[in-house]
Design an enzyme around this catalytic site. Sequence first.
Site, short mmCIF file in Angstrom:
data_model
loop_
_atom_site.label_atom_id
_atom_site.label_comp_id
_atom_site.label_asym_id
_atom_site.label_seq_id
_atom_site.Cartn_x
_atom_site.Cartn_y
_atom_site.Cartn_z
N HIS A 199 4.83 -8.95 -1.40
CA HIS A 199 4.61 -9.28 0.02
C HIS A 199 3.19 -9.82 0.21
O HIS A 199 2.35 -9.71 -0.69
CB HIS A 199 4.80 -8.05 0.91
CG HIS A 199 3.78 -6.98 0.69
ND1 HIS A 199 3.76 -6.17 -0.42
CD2 HIS A 199 2.69 -6.61 1.44
CE1 HIS A 199 2.73 -5.34 -0.35
NE2 HIS A 199 2.06 -5.58 0.76
N ASP A 201 -0.05 -9.41 3.14
CA ASP A 201 -0.41 -8.51 4.23
C ASP A 201 -0.53 -9.32 5.52
O ASP A 201 -1.13 -10.39 5.53
CB ASP A 201 -1.75 -7.81 3.93
CG ASP A 201 -1.60 -6.81 2.78
OD1 ASP A 201 -0.46 -6.38 2.51
OD2 ASP A 201 -2.62 -6.47 2.15
N HIS A 256 1.26 -10.03 -3.35
CA HIS A 256 0.94 -8.98 -4.32
C HIS A 256 2.05 -7.93 -4.32
O HIS A 256 2.93 -7.94 -3.45
CB HIS A 256 -0.43 -8.35 -4.00
CG HIS A 256 -0.53 -7.81 -2.61
ND1 HIS A 256 -0.63 -8.61 -1.49
CD2 HIS A 256 -0.55 -6.53 -2.14
CE1 HIS A 256 -0.70 -7.87 -0.41
NE2 HIS A 256 -0.64 -6.60 -0.77
N ARG A 267 -0.83 7.53 -9.30
CA ARG A 267 -1.74 6.52 -8.74
C ARG A 267 -1.81 6.74 -7.23
O ARG A 267 -0.77 6.94 -6.59
CB ARG A 267 -1.22 5.12 -9.05
CG ARG A 267 -2.00 4.03 -8.34
CD ARG A 267 -1.72 2.62 -8.89
NE ARG A 267 -2.66 1.68 -8.32
CZ ARG A 267 -2.37 0.84 -7.35
NH1 ARG A 267 -1.15 0.78 -6.85
NH2 ARG A 267 -3.29 0.04 -6.86
C1 GA4 Z 1 2.86 -4.78 4.55
C2 GA4 Z 1 1.38 -4.38 4.67
C3 GA4 Z 1 1.19 -2.97 5.25
O1 GA4 Z 1 1.47 -2.00 4.25
C4 GA4 Z 1 2.11 -2.72 6.48
C5 GA4 Z 1 3.54 -2.88 6.00
C6 GA4 Z 1 4.65 -2.61 7.03
C7 GA4 Z 1 5.15 -1.15 6.96
O2 GA4 Z 1 5.18 -0.57 5.90
O3 GA4 Z 1 5.54 -0.66 8.04
C8 GA4 Z 1 5.75 -3.66 6.75
C9 GA4 Z 1 5.08 -4.74 5.83
C10 GA4 Z 1 3.61 -4.38 5.82
C11 GA4 Z 1 5.34 -6.18 6.32
C12 GA4 Z 1 6.81 -6.42 6.78
C13 GA4 Z 1 7.42 -5.19 7.46
C14 GA4 Z 1 6.29 -4.32 8.01
C15 GA4 Z 1 7.03 -3.17 6.11
C16 GA4 Z 1 7.97 -4.28 6.40
C17 GA4 Z 1 9.11 -4.45 5.77
C18 GA4 Z 1 1.78 -1.39 7.13
C19 GA4 Z 1 2.02 -3.89 7.40
O4 GA4 Z 1 1.30 -4.04 8.37
O5 GA4 Z 1 2.95 -4.85 7.04
#
Ligand code: GA4
Length: 325
Positions: A199, A201, A256, A267
Amino acid sequence: MVVASPAPVRSEKTRPFTVPVIDPSCKRSELLLKACEDYGFFKVVNHGIPDSIIMRMEAEGLEFFARPMLEKQRAGPPNPLGYGCKNIGFNGDIGEVEYLLLHTNPLSIAQRSRTICKDPTKYCCVVNDYIEAVKGLTCEILELLAEGLRIQDKRILSRLIKDSDGDSLLRLNHYPCSSRDLNEDRDMTNQCQIGFGEHSDPQILTIMRSNDVAGLQILLADGVWFPIPPDPCAFFVNVGDILQAFTNGRFVSVRHRAMANNSFKSRMSTIYFGAPPLHARISPLPEMITPQNPCLYRPFTWMEYKKAMYSRRLGDNRLDLFHSS
Ligand code: GA4
């Protein structure tokens, strides 16, 4: 004894990749700009964050994840904040990970800490100190970047992070080692399982620190996954989607993932996602638009972007939805 350094990974164009290393105290922006343009990823050394702040945060995290599942579940389910195990987001993504996702607002930390810890006052103090420290580092990097990009208002990005209505998050990810797994039934055939899938961020900038166990990989432009050697003394920084939009695509939001943990030690990573307030308007900064680089994205708010991200899968490209027509 002579220790051989790891062979650099070569892309198809035979350019070797090594993790860019940035020392923000040098106040020089060239390498920083290049890292954000070429990879959207770099490592920060000499960051000035006291060890005591980092170690106390790590100790609280490890203590939480070591508790019995029923106790941890008191801090969940993640909606999206709180304790989660394996399920990521709302659309069916899963990984070999358990996590704690917190909003960085001090009031929210105070409320959550009652479900997380037996000594909420101490917990709040440790978490708030950590957040303040990484927020400071985030702002320092953003101001250096704005200077390098010759943006008139040097604080235009850092102000969004400092805003008291900011929507930044703190995430603790725990990847248990194979011997103390989240499943009892994992076998040798599953050794390459994913801890946290591919994904980018969504936010402006991500500041990650982990213990000395490997797992993070970044995707290089030629499609090669590059394993990042862990460095508990450093912070690793990702450009997020919103910074890609602000810079009109000049910086890249790095894709990443984290591999499931096959080492004998678990970890744990602690990740700060620097985000603007919900109503902040996001569009390419005027200095980033030229006749050669016309505006790539239409204006949108962080709230609109969040709505789009929660309606999609982890690995989906969300920024595509906001291209200008
Ligand atoms: C990816 C980056 C962060 O960990 C996060 C994730 C979020 C979550 O875990 O609730 C998301 C993911 C993240 C992007 C798409 C959506 C939302 C899980 C998911 C499938 C906290 C964020 O802000 O976006």
